[in-house]
Design a protein around this motif. Structure first.
Motif, PDB file in Angstrom:
ATOM      1  N   UNK A 271       0.735  -1.323   0.046  1.00 54.12           N
ATOM      2  CA  UNK A 271       0.083  -0.113  -0.022  1.00 54.12           C
ATOM      3  C   UNK A 271       0.778   1.229   0.044  1.00 54.12           C
ATOM      4  N   UNK A 272       1.962   1.163  -0.272  1.00 51.73           N
ATOM      5  CA  UNK A 272       2.809   2.412  -0.321  1.00 51.73           C
ATOM      6  C   UNK A 272       2.549   3.276  -1.566  1.00 51.73           C
ATOM      7  N   UNK A 273       2.534   4.494  -1.252  1.00 49.99           N
ATOM      8  CA  UNK A 273       2.302   5.295  -2.421  1.00 49.99           C
ATOM      9  C   UNK A 273       3.317   5.625  -3.630  1.00 49.99           C
ATOM     10  N   UNK A 274       2.906   6.073  -4.761  1.00 46.28           N
ATOM     11  CA  UNK A 274       3.880   6.128  -5.770  1.00 46.28           C
ATOM     12  C   UNK A 274       4.132   7.668  -6.165  1.00 46.28           C
ATOM     13  N   UNK A 275       5.155   7.911  -6.675  1.00 48.36           N
ATOM     14  CA  UNK A 275       5.551   9.430  -6.900  1.00 48.36           C
ATOM     15  C   UNK A 275       5.756   9.669  -8.415  1.00 48.36           C
ATOM     16  N   UNK A 276       5.288  10.917  -8.658  1.00 49.38           N
ATOM     17  CA  UNK A 276       5.798  11.536  -9.799  1.00 49.38           C
ATOM     18  C   UNK A 276       7.108  12.708  -9.494  1.00 49.38           C
ATOM     19  N   UNK A 277       8.360  11.967 -10.133  1.00 51.90           N
ATOM     20  CA  UNK A 277       9.290  12.760 -10.205  1.00 51.90           C
ATOM     21  C   UNK A 277       9.624  13.452 -11.423  1.00 51.90           C
ATOM     22  N   UNK A 278       9.981  14.834 -11.213  1.00 48.83           N
ATOM     23  CA  UNK A 278      10.704  15.402 -12.318  1.00 48.83           C
ATOM     24  C   UNK A 278      12.174  15.854 -12.148  1.00 48.83           C
ATOM     25  N   UNK A 279      13.003  15.187 -13.107  1.00 49.25           N
ATOM     26  CA  UNK A 279      14.507  15.650 -12.708  1.00 49.25           C
ATOM     27  C   UNK A 279      15.122  16.501 -13.896  1.00 49.25           C
ATOM     28  N   UNK A 280      15.528  17.763 -13.695  1.00 52.07           N
ATOM     29  CA  UNK A 280      15.822  18.557 -14.685  1.00 52.07           C
ATOM     30  C   UNK A 280      17.406  18.753 -14.714  1.00 52.07           C
ATOM     31  N   UNK A 281      17.901  18.854 -15.782  1.00 58.61           N
ATOM     32  CA  UNK A 281      19.362  18.952 -16.134  1.00 58.61           C
ATOM     33  C   UNK A 281      19.572  20.152 -17.086  1.00 58.61           C
ATOM     34  N   UNK A 282      19.747  21.287 -16.396  1.00 59.77           N
ATOM     35  CA  UNK A 282      20.043  22.422 -17.154  1.00 59.77           C
ATOM     36  C   UNK A 282      18.979  22.268 -18.589  1.00 59.77           C
ATOM     37  N   UNK A 283      17.784  22.602 -18.182  1.00 59.74           N
ATOM     38  CA  UNK A 283      16.553  22.832 -19.073  1.00 59.74           C
ATOM     39  C   UNK A 283      16.163  21.505 -19.793  1.00 59.74           C
ATOM     40  N   UNK A 284      16.948  20.274 -19.545  1.00 61.38           N
ATOM     41  CA  UNK A 284      16.443  19.055 -19.921  1.00 61.38           C
ATOM     42  C   UNK A 284      15.735  18.336 -18.932  1.00 61.38           C
ATOM     43  N   UNK A 285      14.349  17.791 -19.223  1.00 63.98           N
ATOM     44  CA  UNK A 285      13.415  17.520 -18.330  1.00 63.98           C
ATOM     45  C   UNK A 285      13.158  16.001 -18.439  1.00 63.98           C
ATOM     46  N   UNK A 286      13.401  15.409 -17.265  1.00 63.95           N
ATOM     47  CA  UNK A 286      13.256  13.916 -17.344  1.00 63.95           C
ATOM     48  C   UNK A 286      11.795  13.638 -16.166  1.00 63.95           C
ATOM     49  N   UNK A 287      11.013  12.877 -16.801  1.00 68.00           N
ATOM     50  CA  UNK A 287       9.872  12.686 -16.015  1.00 68.00           C
ATOM     51  C   UNK A 287       9.595  11.383 -15.691  1.00 68.00           C
ATOM     52  N   UNK A 288       9.438  10.833 -14.472  1.00 70.10           N
ATOM     53  CA  UNK A 288       9.216   9.568 -13.917  1.00 70.10           C
ATOM     54  C   UNK A 288       7.770   9.592 -13.107  1.00 70.10           C
ATOM     55  N   UNK A 289       7.194   8.515 -13.694  1.00 71.89           N
ATOM     56  CA  UNK A 289       5.977   8.250 -12.985  1.00 71.89           C
ATOM     57  C   UNK A 289       5.726   7.144 -12.510  1.00 71.89           C
ATOM     58  N   UNK A 290       4.889   6.943 -11.555  1.00 74.52           N
ATOM     59  CA  UNK A 290       4.647   5.397 -10.898  1.00 74.52           C
ATOM     60  C   UNK A 290       6.037   5.163 -10.197  1.00 74.52           C
ATOM     61  N   UNK A 291       6.627   5.763  -9.457  1.00 72.97           N
ATOM     62  CA  UNK A 291       8.031   5.777  -9.004  1.00 72.97           C
ATOM     63  C   UNK A 291       8.059   5.072  -7.504  1.00 72.97           C
TER      64      UNK A 291
END
Length: 311
Positions: free
Chosen positions: A114-134
């Motif tokens: 039952x632990x929650x999941x996260x949405x994470x946004x990682x930015x590297x100098x304007x490059x955006x990496x999205x992770x859902x269901x983390x």
């Protein structure tokens, strides 16, 4: 144009529905961290193994693509007793549940579902990496004369990186407070198997098993088990005070408690009721004999092997 590793940002927000982007913002969901490293793609490669009348590679196909991200967060309180710290949601996504007692403390106990999941946004100098269901795992490191840190690793769903026009603005880190370094003054309690040992290094690893599970109609991070362990480096006492070799030989189980911080709002306790020591080694530290002791962290009644209390 080269990308600057100095221009980085991490955002994190709990998902209402697992796998659905929770849309974190810089103003409300920024994580003050260090050693941030989003992987552009994590995947397996399936070899084609073709038969042809000549030597050479046959090529491969990418399968099970997902994304991993690692980072460190300083271990500090919330600023006020009974308030959830800004990093609390990260612990919850690693398999903890928070119990808040207003004005007193926040207790994090382990769960097995039952632990929650996260949405994470990682930015590297304007490059955006999205992770859902983390989902993630965490380790803790508290070394004398150092800053106490939590080291996180998360796995989640892959999506193609995008290039933004600019880094997000209005970043708010005000919920993160300054940590205290580890030492005699700021770390008033350390007890290991009943001994108030002189400790130079201490670490524990929750060791959630993390894997990407990809099937037809199903693709998500999977965490089927955890095997918590740790390590402590401490001064070797006389055998009459504590015979560590006999403790290992007889598989004795004992408690461990570490309290870091002295001012309400910035006190963290790590409590482990059933620590089992493993064969250890000796080392020299300024001509003082030190024990380097690995150990397992075991449950007693279930989901109780590690408790984190923030006061």
């Amino acid at each position: 144009m080269a990308k600057s590793m100095k221009k980085m940002l991490l955002l994190a927000k709990k998902e209402v529905t697992a796998g659905t982007d929770a849309l974190p913002t810089a103003a409300a969901n920024a994580i003050l961290c260090r050693a941030l490293l989003p992987e552009p793609i994590t995947a397996e490669q399936v070899q084609r193994n073709l038969i042809r009348p000549y030597k050479g590679n046959s090529g491969s196909l990418t399968v099970g693509e997902h994304r991993k991200i690692t980072f460190e967060v300083e271990l500090a309180g919330a600023g006020a007793a009974g308030t959830e710290p800004a990093w609390g949601l990260l612990l919850e996504a690693c398999g903890f549940a928070a119990t808040i007692t207003a004005g007193t403390d926040v207790t994090y106990d382990l769960v097995s579902e039952g632990e929650p999941t996260l949405t994470l946004y990682g930015y590297l100098d304007k490059t955006k990496f999205v992770i859902t269901n983390a989902k993630g795992t965490v380790s803790f490191e508290l070394n004398a004369k150092g800053i106490p840190v939590m080291k996180f690793e998360f796995l989640g769903t892959y999506s193609a990186a995008t290039e933004e026009m600019a880094m997000p603005t209005g970043v708010d880190y005000s919920d993160f407070i300054q940590p205290k370094t580890v030492g005699k003054t700021n770390t008033p309690t350390f007890s290991f198997h009943g001994l108030s040992a002189c400790m130079s290094a201490f670490s524990i690893n929750l060791a959630n098993a993390l894997a990407w599970r990809e099937l037809v109609n199903c693709a998500a991070p999977h965490s089927p088990d955890r095997q918590p362990s740790g390590s402590v480096t401490m001064e070797m006492p006389s055998i009459t005070t504590k015979n560590w070799a006999e403790i290992v030989r007889n598989s004795v189980v004992g408690a461990c408690s570490l309290v870091h911080g002295t001012v309400p709002g910035n006190i963290i306790e790590l409590a482990m009721p059933a620590v089992q020591c493993k064969p250890f080694t000796l080392q020299d530290d300024q001509s003082i004999a030190m024990i380097n002791m690995p150990f397992d962290i075991n449950p007693v009644e279930g989901n109780d092997e590690l408790q984190i209390i923030v006061r």
